[in-house]
Every structure is written in C-alpha cells, then in structure tokens.
Design a protein around this motif. Sequence first.
Motif, PDB file in Angstrom:
ATOM      1  N   SER A   1       1.154  -1.252  -0.639  1.00 51.81           N
ATOM      2  CA  SER A   1      -0.001  -0.467   0.356  1.00 51.81           C
ATOM      3  C   SER A   1       0.986   1.349   0.053  1.00 51.81           C
ATOM      4  CB  SER A   1      -1.276   0.179   1.258  1.00 51.81           C
ATOM      5  OG  SER A   1      -0.214  -0.177   2.344  1.00 51.81           O
ATOM      6  N   VAL A   2       2.065   1.365   0.547  1.00 54.36           N
ATOM      7  CA  VAL A   2       2.620   1.859   0.247  1.00 54.36           C
ATOM      8  C   VAL A   2       3.649   2.368  -0.488  1.00 54.36           C
ATOM      9  CG1 VAL A   2       4.885   3.477   1.386  1.00 54.36           C
ATOM     10  CG2 VAL A   2       3.279   2.066   2.833  1.00 54.36           C
ATOM     11  N   THR A   3       4.197   1.055  -1.678  1.00 48.91           N
ATOM     12  CA  THR A   3       4.712   1.466  -2.409  1.00 48.91           C
ATOM     13  C   THR A   3       3.500   2.390  -3.667  1.00 48.91           C
ATOM     14  OG1 THR A   3       5.830  -0.688  -2.627  1.00 48.91           O
ATOM     15  CG2 THR A   3       5.533   0.232  -4.692  1.00 48.91           C
ATOM     16  N   TRP A   4       1.815   1.923  -3.580  1.00 48.03           N
ATOM     17  CA  TRP A   4       1.169   2.136  -4.099  1.00 48.03           C
ATOM     18  C   TRP A   4       0.537   3.566  -3.726  1.00 48.03           C
ATOM     19  CZ3 TRP A   4      -0.902   0.785  -9.130  1.00 48.03           C
ATOM     20  CH2 TRP A   4      -1.189  -0.351  -9.063  1.00 48.03           C
ATOM     21  N   MET A   5       1.164   3.928  -2.529  1.00 51.68           N
ATOM     22  CA  MET A   5       0.619   5.818  -2.518  1.00 51.68           C
ATOM     23  C   MET A   5       1.522   6.377  -3.459  1.00 51.68           C
ATOM     24  SD  MET A   5       1.361   7.483   1.359  1.00 51.68           S
ATOM     25  CE  MET A   5       3.271   7.113   1.194  1.00 51.68           C
ATOM     26  N   TYR A   6       2.996   5.899  -3.202  1.00 51.00           N
ATOM     27  CA  TYR A   6       4.214   6.572  -4.087  1.00 51.00           C
ATOM     28  C   TYR A   6       3.588   6.947  -5.292  1.00 51.00           C
ATOM     29  CZ  TYR A   6       7.326   8.272  -0.525  1.00 51.00           C
ATOM     30  OH  TYR A   6       7.612   8.868   0.518  1.00 51.00           O
ATOM     31  N   ALA A   7       3.057   5.426  -6.242  1.00 48.76           N
ATOM     32  CA  ALA A   7       2.751   4.998  -7.275  1.00 48.76           C
ATOM     33  C   ALA A   7       1.083   5.965  -8.236  1.00 48.76           C
ATOM     34  CB  ALA A   7       2.798   4.023  -7.514  1.00 48.76           C
ATOM     35  N   SER A   8       0.937   6.164  -6.717  1.00 49.35           N
ATOM     36  CA  SER A   8      -0.899   7.170  -7.283  1.00 49.35           C
ATOM     37  C   SER A   8      -0.033   8.783  -7.361  1.00 49.35           C
ATOM     38  CB  SER A   8      -1.480   7.061  -5.959  1.00 49.35           C
ATOM     39  OG  SER A   8      -1.868   5.525  -5.836  1.00 49.35           O
ATOM     40  N   LEU A   9       1.405   9.666  -6.633  1.00 50.57           N
ATOM     41  CA  LEU A   9       1.169  10.749  -6.908  1.00 50.57           C
ATOM     42  C   LEU A   9       1.035  11.391  -8.436  1.00 50.57           C
ATOM     43  CD1 LEU A   9       2.535  12.434  -5.031  1.00 50.57           C
ATOM     44  CD2 LEU A   9       4.972  11.850  -5.580  1.00 50.57           C
ATOM     45  N   PRO A  10       1.698  10.912  -9.003  1.00 47.60           N
ATOM     46  CA  PRO A  10       1.115  11.537 -10.554  1.00 47.60           C
ATOM     47  C   PRO A  10       0.151  11.522 -10.440  1.00 47.60           C
ATOM     48  CG  PRO A  10       3.328   9.751 -10.242  1.00 47.60           C
ATOM     49  CD  PRO A  10       2.881   9.638  -9.787  1.00 47.60           C
TER      50      PRO A  10
ATOM     51  N   LYS B   1      11.357  -2.610  -7.250  1.00 44.90           N
ATOM     52  CA  LYS B   1      11.306  -3.120  -8.391  1.00 44.90           C
ATOM     53  C   LYS B   1       9.356  -2.993  -8.810  1.00 44.90           C
ATOM     54  CE  LYS B   1      14.551  -6.414  -8.555  1.00 44.90           C
ATOM     55  NZ  LYS B   1      14.509  -8.286  -8.494  1.00 44.90           N
ATOM     56  N   MET B   2       8.470  -2.635  -8.032  1.00 46.07           N
ATOM     57  CA  MET B   2       7.519  -2.521  -8.570  1.00 46.07           C
ATOM     58  C   MET B   2       6.766  -0.984  -8.683  1.00 46.07           C
ATOM     59  SD  MET B   2       3.749  -3.161  -5.813  1.00 46.07           S
ATOM     60  CE  MET B   2       2.074  -2.615  -5.797  1.00 46.07           C
ATOM     61  N   LEU B   3       7.698  -0.399  -8.072  1.00 48.47           N
ATOM     62  CA  LEU B   3       7.497   1.258  -8.104  1.00 48.47           C
ATOM     63  C   LEU B   3       7.763   1.847  -9.572  1.00 48.47           C
ATOM     64  CD1 LEU B   3       6.340   3.995  -7.209  1.00 48.47           C
ATOM     65  CD2 LEU B   3       8.415   3.969  -5.885  1.00 48.47           C
ATOM     66  N   TRP B   4       9.339   0.832  -9.491  1.00 46.19           N
ATOM     67  CA  TRP B   4      10.332   1.017 -11.187  1.00 46.19           C
ATOM     68  C   TRP B   4       9.108   0.679 -12.106  1.00 46.19           C
ATOM     69  CZ3 TRP B   4      13.232   4.844 -12.683  1.00 46.19           C
ATOM     70  CH2 TRP B   4      14.175   4.949 -12.100  1.00 46.19           C
ATOM     71  N   LEU B   5       8.268  -0.467 -12.220  1.00 47.72           N
ATOM     72  CA  LEU B   5       7.116  -0.922 -13.271  1.00 47.72           C
ATOM     73  C   LEU B   5       6.640   0.484 -13.713  1.00 47.72           C
ATOM     74  CD1 LEU B   5       6.557  -3.456 -15.018  1.00 47.72           C
ATOM     75  CD2 LEU B   5       5.641  -4.204 -13.611  1.00 47.72           C
TER      76      LEU B   5
ATOM     77  N   PHE C   1       3.047   4.297 -16.489  1.00 48.34           N
ATOM     78  CA  PHE C   1       3.002   5.355 -16.790  1.00 48.34           C
ATOM     79  C   PHE C   1       3.642   6.686 -17.641  1.00 48.34           C
ATOM     80  CE2 PHE C   1       1.496   6.006 -12.118  1.00 48.34           C
ATOM     81  CZ  PHE C   1       0.164   5.252 -12.025  1.00 48.34           C
ATOM     82  N   THR C   2       4.825   6.300 -17.886  1.00 47.58           N
ATOM     83  CA  THR C   2       6.123   7.045 -18.534  1.00 47.58           C
ATOM     84  C   THR C   2       5.105   6.474 -19.907  1.00 47.58           C
ATOM     85  OG1 THR C   2       7.918   7.536 -16.887  1.00 47.58           O
ATOM     86  CG2 THR C   2       8.058   7.920 -18.889  1.00 47.58           C
ATOM     87  N   ALA C   3       5.436   5.259 -20.349  1.00 41.81           N
ATOM     88  CA  ALA C   3       5.507   4.876 -21.588  1.00 41.81           C
ATOM     89  C   ALA C   3       3.695   5.195 -22.173  1.00 41.81           C
ATOM     90  CB  ALA C   3       5.249   3.517 -21.637  1.00 41.81           C
ATOM     91  N   ILE C   4       2.739   5.265 -21.419  1.00 39.25           N
ATOM     92  CA  ILE C   4       1.991   5.840 -21.872  1.00 39.25           C
ATOM     93  C   ILE C   4       1.305   7.364 -21.744  1.00 39.25           C
ATOM     94  CG2 ILE C   4      -1.080   5.980 -21.036  1.00 39.25           C
ATOM     95  CD1 ILE C   4      -0.387   3.527 -18.721  1.00 39.25           C
ATOM     96  N   PHE C   5       2.106   7.367 -20.965  1.00 44.22           N
ATOM     97  CA  PHE C   5       2.094   9.287 -21.219  1.00 44.22           C
ATOM     98  C   PHE C   5       3.159   9.751 -22.699  1.00 44.22           C
ATOM     99  CE2 PHE C   5       5.126  13.166 -21.366  1.00 44.22           C
ATOM    100  CZ  PHE C   5       4.228  13.876 -21.089  1.00 44.22           C
ATOM    101  N   ILE C   6       3.791   8.896 -23.501  1.00 45.30           N
ATOM    102  CA  ILE C   6       4.602   9.745 -24.590  1.00 45.30           C
ATOM    103  C   ILE C   6       4.686   8.756 -25.518  1.00 45.30           C
ATOM    104  CG2 ILE C   6       6.828   8.214 -25.651  1.00 45.30           C
ATOM    105  CD1 ILE C   6       8.002   8.808 -23.076  1.00 45.30           C
ATOM    106  N   ILE C   7       3.572   7.463 -24.986  1.00 43.88           N
ATOM    107  CA  ILE C   7       2.331   7.439 -26.258  1.00 43.88           C
ATOM    108  C   ILE C   7       1.627   8.599 -26.931  1.00 43.88           C
ATOM    109  CG2 ILE C   7       0.788   5.878 -26.663  1.00 43.88           C
ATOM    110  CD1 ILE C   7       2.319   3.121 -25.506  1.00 43.88           C
TER     111      ILE C   7
END
Length: 260
Positions: free
Chosen positions: A33-42, A186-190, A195-201
């Motif tokens: 849940s902490v990992t998803w907390m940071y992942a939700s920041l953008p 690793k999960m946060l990097w993934l 997110f970055t790939a979707i943004f660029i596409i």
Amino acid sequence: MSKLKNSVTGFFLAWQFFSSVPVNKQLHMNKKSVTWMYASLPIIGLIMGSTLGTGIYLIWSFSNLSNILLAILLVVGMIVLTGGLHLDGWTDMSDAFFSYGDKEKRLAILDDPRTGAFGVISVVCLLLLKVGFIFETLEKGQMEVIAYIAVIPFIARIGMLLYFLTMPTSKKIGLAAYFKGEVITKMLWLILTIFTAIFIILVCYFKFLNLLIVFIVMIVAILLYRKWTTKHFGGMSGDLLGALGEGLEVLLWLVVLFCI
C-alpha cells in the motif's frame, strides 16, 4: 482482490499524505500500500491539474477576468489542494542552503519547524515566478494552455518519483528513510515505467510534441538536482523531495512559455 485493495488503499493514502483533501478513514499501511501510495502521486497531480484546468477554462469562457488574476487563482488553487506541503519543503530547503553551514547544520535546519528570512524570500520569489510564467503563457491565448495546466503537475511528480527512487536518504531516520525502506522498489519502477510509456504514447498520438521537450527538461533537471542535493545535503529528505516538486513546476512552466 488483495492487489486491488492495496492499490485503492495506496491511492487514498496518497491523498492523505500529499494533499489537503480530507480522507476520514483509518487506512492500513504495508509495503504494497505504501508502494501504491507513491505510485499514485503522479495520478493525484493529474487530477489536481485537470480540476484546476477545468476551472480556468470555465472562468476563461464565461467571464472577463484578467489573465493575471487567472494565473494567481491557479497558483493559489494548487497551494490549497496540496495544503502548501511542497512549499514548506521549498522554504525549509532555502533556509538550510543559505545558512552556508556544513551538511550537519543544513540537515538540522531542515528539521527545524521555524521559518527564516531566506525561506520567506525564496518562497515569495518562487510564487512570483510561477505566477509570471503562467500569466505570460495565458497571454498567448491558446487553448492548449489548459492541457499544460493538467499535465505539468503530473510530469513534476514523475520527476519526484525518479528522484525518490534513485537517491539515498540523507539520514537513516525520519519519514523519508522510513518510506524509502518500505516501498517495493521493483514494483514502483514498473508502475513508473508504465506511466511514462502511456504518457509518451499519448503525446505522440495527439502530436503534442512540446510535452516531450518538457519531459526531457524534467529528466535533465532531476540529474542536476541529484548532484546538487548530494553535494550540499548528502542525500534526499522529505523537504528536498517537496522542494523539487515546486521547483520543477516553475521550471516546466518556463519551458512551456518558450515552446508555445
């Protein structure tokens, strides 16, 4: 089902930690849940930016308010939504850096809740620059400005995640050190990569290529900021992370101003 629960919990944790939006619920914190907390920041940045962008569009369409007032409303609106959290980091960072002390003294000042003269001066300069850059962009009179209002907070928070993932903490104790130890790297990097790939596409599909320039500038800024904070503070802290978010937004608005 547990994966969905952790992601939803992380999303609401992000609102609790990184915004002023009240979440009146006791949320369970674990590594996922902490990992998803940071992942939700953008995503939270995108929601905030989209909300403000929609508001500016409606005001722009149905009123005769000046662009300078719109720029001020936009900046104040983001402060309200974030609760001034990142501005507090910028203020503390400025006080610490301009103390011209050694690393230990600067880290001590980062932990000091009091605000000094340098912090006040620097935050005033930051806000004036942000208002000025947004005003000049609004003066261009192009509707694509609304898209920048929505996306710049998203890109800035992608940058914050990159910094968080690639920097050691300046201290072994504190919130930054705690969360750094809790996230599943690793999960946060993934998630960040997705997110970055979707943004660029999407940027390429809609031919909004100026945003690629903005994204590249963000990457360069992160590299420079990493070196600067390592030299002067010995690593990352929560205040330095928040200061990065504020500084990036100002820098990215300057890039937008030159791109449109």
